[in-house]
Write an enzyme that holds these catalytic residues in place. Structure first.
Site, short mmCIF file in Angstrom:
data_model
loop_
_atom_site.label_atom_id
_atom_site.label_comp_id
_atom_site.label_asym_id
_atom_site.label_seq_id
_atom_site.Cartn_x
_atom_site.Cartn_y
_atom_site.Cartn_z
N GLY A 117 -7.66 5.61 4.88
CA GLY A 117 -7.02 6.48 3.90
C GLY A 117 -7.29 7.95 4.18
O GLY A 117 -8.35 8.33 4.66
N ARG A 132 -12.34 3.28 10.96
CA ARG A 132 -13.48 3.18 10.06
C ARG A 132 -13.89 1.72 9.95
O ARG A 132 -13.05 0.86 9.70
CB ARG A 132 -13.11 3.71 8.67
CG ARG A 132 -14.32 4.00 7.78
CD ARG A 132 -13.93 4.21 6.32
NE ARG A 132 -13.67 2.93 5.67
CZ ARG A 132 -12.57 2.66 4.99
NH1 ARG A 132 -11.60 3.53 4.88
NH2 ARG A 132 -12.41 1.46 4.44
N ASP A 163 -16.26 -1.20 8.03
CA ASP A 163 -16.94 -1.48 6.77
C ASP A 163 -18.01 -2.55 6.98
O ASP A 163 -17.83 -3.48 7.77
CB ASP A 163 -15.93 -1.98 5.73
CG ASP A 163 -14.89 -0.92 5.38
OD1 ASP A 163 -15.19 0.28 5.56
OD2 ASP A 163 -13.79 -1.29 4.94
N TYR A 193 -9.26 3.97 -4.66
CA TYR A 193 -8.28 5.04 -4.76
C TYR A 193 -8.23 5.79 -6.08
O TYR A 193 -7.67 6.88 -6.15
CB TYR A 193 -6.89 4.49 -4.42
CG TYR A 193 -6.86 3.91 -3.02
CD1 TYR A 193 -7.08 4.72 -1.91
CD2 TYR A 193 -6.63 2.56 -2.82
CE1 TYR A 193 -7.08 4.19 -0.63
CE2 TYR A 193 -6.62 2.02 -1.53
CZ TYR A 193 -6.85 2.84 -0.45
OH TYR A 193 -6.85 2.33 0.81
N GLU A 245 0.81 -1.23 0.00
CA GLU A 245 0.00 0.00 0.00
C GLU A 245 0.84 1.28 0.00
O GLU A 245 0.33 2.36 0.28
CB GLU A 245 -0.96 -0.02 1.19
CG GLU A 245 -1.94 -1.17 1.12
CD GLU A 245 -2.93 -1.17 2.26
OE1 GLU A 245 -3.70 -0.20 2.34
OE2 GLU A 245 -2.94 -2.12 3.05
N GLU A 294 -14.94 -5.44 8.78
CA GLU A 294 -13.64 -5.21 9.44
C GLU A 294 -13.56 -3.78 9.93
O GLU A 294 -14.34 -2.91 9.51
CB GLU A 294 -12.49 -5.49 8.47
CG GLU A 294 -12.46 -4.58 7.26
CD GLU A 294 -11.31 -4.93 6.30
OE1 GLU A 294 -10.39 -5.67 6.69
OE2 GLU A 294 -11.35 -4.44 5.16
N ASN A 324 -10.80 -0.62 10.18
CA ASN A 324 -9.55 -0.12 9.60
C ASN A 324 -9.00 0.94 10.55
O ASN A 324 -9.61 1.99 10.72
CB ASN A 324 -9.88 0.47 8.22
CG ASN A 324 -8.65 0.89 7.46
OD1 ASN A 324 -7.61 1.17 8.04
ND2 ASN A 324 -8.78 0.94 6.15
N SER A 348 -6.77 -2.70 2.05
CA SER A 348 -7.08 -2.12 0.73
C SER A 348 -7.55 -3.14 -0.29
O SER A 348 -7.34 -2.99 -1.48
CB SER A 348 -5.85 -1.38 0.17
OG SER A 348 -5.71 -0.16 0.82
#
Length: 308
Positions: free
Chosen positions: A275, A250, A252, A211, A16, A269, A271, A142
């Site tokens: 990002g 964050r 999801d 992205y 990443e 999950e 994070n 990611s």
């Protein structure tokens, strides 16, 4: 004007790296505009020596993936006693390990999809579970290495046994959850707004959808019932707390509303290093809550500490 010296850690050695460089640049630029003295650190294996020499007041962690969000860099920063942003050693390591994170979430009363963890070499020619299912590396971010096996597929994905696979030998095989992609950030002890991510063209929120410019459309607030909206906020906050996260995280989700409005909400999950690029979700959620990008990164720097 703060005057604090902030080292923005970016780049690194994971898959990443390009995203981290983009996150790091955006954060460093914003912190300079907020009056901080900023050093941009492209993290390599001698990062401990670099930081020991720099002695910044705060390390802003803009790394993504292994070494940056799995407790490794956090341990180095603890050892050097440099206050840092985001989650600490334990929460970072735990959240990065999809199997352990799932156990903790389930114990906290958060709904997760059935799954099993196995060696990629043991999958062979037989489906490990009834398709459709998802195969994902246990410790990547990611969407790297995520493979969706459709209902009519006659055998497991062949890449798993090939030499091209570079995401570790342990994989999670998880029931595929139909529906919409929803995500919710947490800032401090507060859940932010819920965003629906609508990938352009494809049905999966993969690396490019995350992205690339125009890779996906973000709808905030998500157009869902108030009950489901609040439920997702509550699960995101619960996951943040259960894992022991700090700063910004964050979570999801998938939301299957094919058969009823209340539908099925499944947590995927958390994070711990979301990002921070111009197309990223958490900065949009913070803006929706009234924080400019500069205010968000300033809050993160002022929230930094050790022993997180």
């Amino acid at each position: 004007m703060s005057g604090k010296h902030v080292a923005v850690l970016m780049g690194g050695i994971s898959s990443e790296r390009p995203v981290s460089l983009s996150s790091g640049k955006a954060c460093a630029d914003a912190l300079e505009s907020e009056g901080y003295r900023v050093t941009r650190v492209d993290v390599s294996r001698d990062v401990a020596a670099m930081l020991a020499e720099l002695r910044p007041d705060v390390a802003f962690n803009a790394l993504h993936g292994p070494y940056g969000e799995d407790g490794t860099i956090q341990g180095i920063l603890e050892y050097l006693q440099i206050p840092y942003t985001h989650s600490g050693v334990l929460a970072s390591a735990l959240s990065m390990d999809k199997e352990q994170a799932k156990h903790v979430a389930q114990a906290a009363g958060i709904p997760v999809a059935e799954a099993r963890v196995m060696s990629r070499f043991d999958i062979g020619n037989e489906h490990p579970i009834e398709p459709p299912y998802v195969v994902k590396p246990v410790r990547e971010g990611s969407s790297f290495g995520v493979v969706i096996v459709k209902q009519d597929q006659s055998h497991p994905p062949q890449i798993l046994a090939s030499g091209e696979w570079r995401y570790g030998d342990e994989v999670m095989v998880e029931r595929y959850v139909y529906g919409r992609e929803l995500t919710c950030g947490v800032m401090g002890g507060e859940a932010l707004g819920v965003t629906e991510v609508v990938p352009a063209g494809d049905t999966f929120y993969d690396y490019d959808a995350k992205y690339a410019e125009g890779g996906s459309r973000h709808v905030i607030p998500a157009q869902i019932s108030p009950d489901v909206y609040q439920k997702i906020q509550s699960y995101a906050l619960k996951a943040h707390q259960a894992m022991g996260c700090r700063g910004v995280s964050r979570s999801d989700f998938r939301y299957d509303d094919r058969f009823s409005e209340s539908g099925e909400v499944i947590w995927l999950e958390v994070n711990t290093q979301p990002g921070m690029t111009p197309t990223s979700l958490v900065p949009e959620m913070a803006a929706h809550a009234g924080y400019s990008f500069g205010e968000l990164v300033r809050w993160m720097v002022e929230d930094a500490s050790c022993l997180r």
